[in-house]
Design a protein around this motif. Sequence first.
Motif, short mmCIF file in Angstrom:
data_model
loop_
_atom_site.label_atom_id
_atom_site.label_comp_id
_atom_site.label_asym_id
_atom_site.label_seq_id
_atom_site.Cartn_x
_atom_site.Cartn_y
_atom_site.Cartn_z
N TYR B 13 29.55 52.08 42.51
CA TYR B 13 30.57 51.90 43.53
C TYR B 13 30.57 50.47 44.08
CZ TYR B 13 31.87 56.82 43.87
OH TYR B 13 32.34 58.07 43.62
N ALA B 14 29.37 49.95 44.30
CA ALA B 14 29.28 48.59 44.84
C ALA B 14 29.92 47.61 43.88
CB ALA B 14 27.82 48.22 45.09
N LEU B 15 29.69 47.82 42.57
CA LEU B 15 30.30 46.94 41.56
C LEU B 15 31.82 47.07 41.58
CD1 LEU B 15 28.01 47.12 38.41
CD2 LEU B 15 28.58 45.14 39.83
N LEU B 16 32.29 48.31 41.67
CA LEU B 16 33.73 48.55 41.72
C LEU B 16 34.34 47.86 42.94
CD1 LEU B 16 36.10 50.00 40.38
CD2 LEU B 16 35.59 52.00 41.80
N GLY B 17 33.64 47.99 44.08
CA GLY B 17 34.10 47.33 45.30
C GLY B 17 34.22 45.84 45.11
N LEU B 18 33.24 45.25 44.46
CA LEU B 18 33.27 43.81 44.22
C LEU B 18 34.41 43.44 43.27
CD1 LEU B 18 29.49 42.94 43.89
CD2 LEU B 18 31.07 42.28 45.70
N ALA B 19 34.65 44.28 42.27
CA ALA B 19 35.74 44.00 41.33
C ALA B 19 37.08 44.02 42.04
CB ALA B 19 35.73 45.03 40.20
N LEU B 20 37.22 44.94 43.01
CA LEU B 20 38.50 45.05 43.71
C LEU B 20 38.73 43.89 44.67
CD1 LEU B 20 38.52 48.88 44.50
CD2 LEU B 20 39.97 47.67 42.89
N ILE B 21 37.65 43.32 45.21
CA ILE B 21 37.82 42.22 46.15
C ILE B 21 37.89 40.88 45.40
CG2 ILE B 21 35.39 41.67 46.66
CD1 ILE B 21 38.11 42.03 49.31
N ALA B 22 37.50 40.89 44.11
CA ALA B 22 37.44 39.64 43.36
C ALA B 22 38.74 38.82 43.37
CB ALA B 22 37.00 39.92 41.92
N PRO B 23 39.92 39.46 43.14
CA PRO B 23 41.15 38.65 43.16
C PRO B 23 41.33 37.94 44.49
CG PRO B 23 41.61 40.86 42.36
CD PRO B 23 40.19 40.87 42.82
N THR B 24 41.06 38.67 45.59
CA THR B 24 41.18 38.06 46.91
C THR B 24 40.27 36.85 47.04
OG1 THR B 24 41.56 40.26 47.81
CG2 THR B 24 41.03 38.54 49.38
N VAL B 25 39.01 37.03 46.64
CA VAL B 25 38.05 35.94 46.79
C VAL B 25 38.48 34.73 45.96
CG1 VAL B 25 35.66 35.26 46.37
CG2 VAL B 25 36.16 37.51 47.30
N LEU B 26 38.93 34.99 44.72
CA LEU B 26 39.38 33.89 43.87
C LEU B 26 40.52 33.11 44.51
CD1 LEU B 26 39.32 35.32 40.22
CD2 LEU B 26 38.03 33.39 41.18
N VAL B 27 41.54 33.84 44.98
CA VAL B 27 42.69 33.17 45.59
C VAL B 27 42.27 32.43 46.84
CG1 VAL B 27 44.94 33.53 46.67
CG2 VAL B 27 44.35 34.81 44.62
N PHE B 28 41.42 33.06 47.64
CA PHE B 28 40.94 32.40 48.86
C PHE B 28 40.24 31.09 48.55
CE2 PHE B 28 40.79 34.48 53.09
CZ PHE B 28 41.78 35.39 52.84
N CYS B 29 39.38 31.12 47.56
CA CYS B 29 38.66 29.89 47.20
C CYS B 29 39.63 28.82 46.74
CB CYS B 29 37.64 30.18 46.10
SG CYS B 29 36.25 31.13 46.72
N ALA B 30 40.60 29.21 45.92
CA ALA B 30 41.50 28.22 45.33
C ALA B 30 42.46 27.61 46.35
CB ALA B 30 42.29 28.85 44.19
N VAL B 31 43.05 28.45 47.21
CA VAL B 31 44.10 27.91 48.08
C VAL B 31 43.68 27.73 49.54
CG1 VAL B 31 45.93 28.84 46.62
CG2 VAL B 31 45.18 30.14 48.62
N ILE B 32 42.50 28.22 49.93
CA ILE B 32 42.11 28.03 51.33
C ILE B 32 40.77 27.29 51.45
CG2 ILE B 32 41.57 29.15 53.51
CD1 ILE B 32 43.52 31.38 52.64
N VAL B 33 39.73 27.80 50.82
CA VAL B 33 38.42 27.18 51.00
C VAL B 33 38.38 25.77 50.38
CG1 VAL B 33 35.96 27.39 50.54
CG2 VAL B 33 37.30 29.44 51.03
N TYR B 34 38.85 25.66 49.14
CA TYR B 34 38.84 24.35 48.50
C TYR B 34 39.69 23.33 49.27
CZ TYR B 34 40.14 20.69 45.20
OH TYR B 34 40.42 19.47 44.64
N PRO B 35 40.95 23.66 49.63
CA PRO B 35 41.72 22.69 50.42
C PRO B 35 41.07 22.34 51.75
CG PRO B 35 43.17 24.35 49.53
CD PRO B 35 41.78 24.80 49.24
#
Lengths: 273, 299
Positions: B13-35
Motif C-alpha cells: 500500500y505504501a508503494l501504491l501511495g507513493l506511485a499515486l503521488i509521484a505525478p504531483t511530486v514530479l510536476v511540483f519539482c519541475a514548475v514550482i521547486v526548481y523555479p
Amino acid sequence: MIRKIAFNLFAWALVLAVAFPLFWMLVTSVKPQFELFRRPPTILPETWTFEHYIGLLKETNFLNYFWNSIILSTTTTLIVVAIATIGAYSLVRFKYRGRETLAFLVLFTYLLPSVVLILPLYLMLVQLGLSNTITSLVIAYTTFALPYALWLLRSFMAGIPEDLESAALVDGATRLGAFRDVILPQLLPGIISTALFTFILSWNEYLFALVLVNSDEARPLTTGVMNMLVSSFNIEWSLLMAASVMMSVPLIIVFAFLQSYLTRGFGAGGVKG
Amino acid sequence: MATRPKTLLERHYALLGLALIAPTVLVFCAVIVYPLISAIYLSLFSIFTPTLEGEWVGLANYRELLTSGDFWSALRVNLIWTIGTLTLQIVAGVGMALILHQNIWFRSLARSLILFPYFVSTVVAVLVWKWLFNDLYGILNHLMMTAGIIDWPIDYLGMMPNALISVILVGAWKYFPFVVIAVLARLQTIPDALYEAARIDGAGPVARFFDVTLPQLRDVLVVIIMLRAIWDFKEFDLIFLLTGGGPVNSTETLPLLVYKEAFALNQMGMASAYAVVMMLIMLVFMILYVRRTRSVDGA
C-alpha cells in the motif's frame, strides 16, 4: 410589516449597487456608439443594437482569442484535475514517510505569489523553445492550479467516510478497484467543483499570458481583449463592453446551472473556521 | 505502532501511495521547486532581459534594493493597498453576509448577484470600471455631479490620492464576495438557541451581534483575514490594469515593481531580488496561516 419591507428595499438597494457595474456593462454593449455620449446618459438604451457583437466576431481577433482560451483552460483543467485526484487520494488515504511534509508544501505553494515563479519560468520556457505557445501557458498555469486543486480535493476526499472503502476491500476489491468503484463516485461532486474553479482560474489568468505569449496565434482572451483597448486609437467602449460580456459567457453558464458546486468549493477551500 | 514490523500488504500500500503521488511530486519539482530555487539564484546575477546574458554580482542587487527609494515606496503603497482594501472587504463582507442571512426577497438571486464580481475576470472588471470612471462620459462623474457631491468631473485614476483610493475601492468590490460567502456559511451553523437565550436575557439586535454573532465568527474571520491579506498583498492584475502603477509610481506595489524591473527596465536579476524579498515578507503571513490550518486539521 413596514419594517420588513423597508429592510428588503434597503437590502436590494445595496445588492443592486454592487451589481450595477455589471448591469452597466450589459447596457453599454447594446447601445449604439453615439448614444454613449448623450448627456444625461440613458439608463436603458433608446435604440437596441447588436452591431458591436457582430463587429466583435467578424472584424476582430476575438473568436481566435476565445478559442485559445477554451483550449488552454480545458487542457489545464483536465491535466490538473487528473493529477490532483490521484494525488489527493494518496495524501489522504495512504501512509508513507514525508506525507505530512508534502501536504504542508501543497498549502505553502497554494499561497505563493506567481510573480516569484514567473521570471525563472519565463527563462525555462524560452530555453525550451516553448515561448509564444499555448503549451507554455498550460505549463505555467499548473503552478497555481495544481496546488489549488490538490488542496480543494484533499478536503473533499477527507469528507468521504473511510468505512466505505474498507467494506469494499473486505469484499475482495483491490485498492485501485475500490478507488474506482467507491471513492470516485463519492468524490464526483468535489471533482466537478474543483474542475469549475480550475477552469475559471485559468480562464481569468492575466500575468502569465502577458509575459509568456506575445503572438496572436496563442494569445488568450485576457491579454487579447486588453490589447484591443490599448491598440485602438479612439476607444470604442461599446465594443469593449460587448467583449467583456462575451468573455463572461462561460461564467454566466456556470452561474446559471452549476452554482451550488461553486459555493461547495468555497467551504472546502481552507475556509473552514 | 512503530515497533510492529510492516506486513507485506502495508508495504504494498505504501508503494501504491507513493506511485499515486509521484505525478504531483514530479510536476511540483519541475514548475514550482526548481523555479523557486532558480529565482533565488537569479537574484545574485545582473541579467539583461532581451539577451538573457548576465554576470555574477553576489548580493549587490539586495544592497541596491534596500538602499533605493523604489523598494520602500512600493512596500509602503503595498501596505496601504492591502490594509485599505482588506478592511473594506471585511466590513462590507460581514455586513452583506448578515443581510443575506435574513430572509429577504429572492435571496438566491441576490446571492448570485453579489457573488458575480468575485468570479468575473479581472480584465472584465477593470474594463467596466474604467468605463464607469471615464472623465467625460463616465456614469460615475455624472451621478456624483447630479447629486451635487462634486462640481467638476473627477480624474479617478490619473491623480493622487484618487488613484490609490479608486484602486482600493475596486479591489474591495471585486473581492468582498469571498468574505460574504465564507461568513454566510458560518452564520448558518450558529445554533438558534444562542440567540433565543440572548433574547430572553433582554439583548437587543446590536447586543446580540456583539455578544453572540461576533464571537462565533471570530475563528472564521481570522482565517479569512490571513488568506485575503496574502492574496491582496500579491495582487498584480487589478492594479497593473487599472493604473499601471501610475501616476508616476504612486500606486506601484511590489509585484508591479518586479514586472517593471524585469520587462520594462530589462533587469531580470534585480527583479528576482525584488521577488525574493517580497516572498520573504509574505512568508510571515504564510507561516501563520499554514500553522493555524494544521492545528485546526489536527484537532
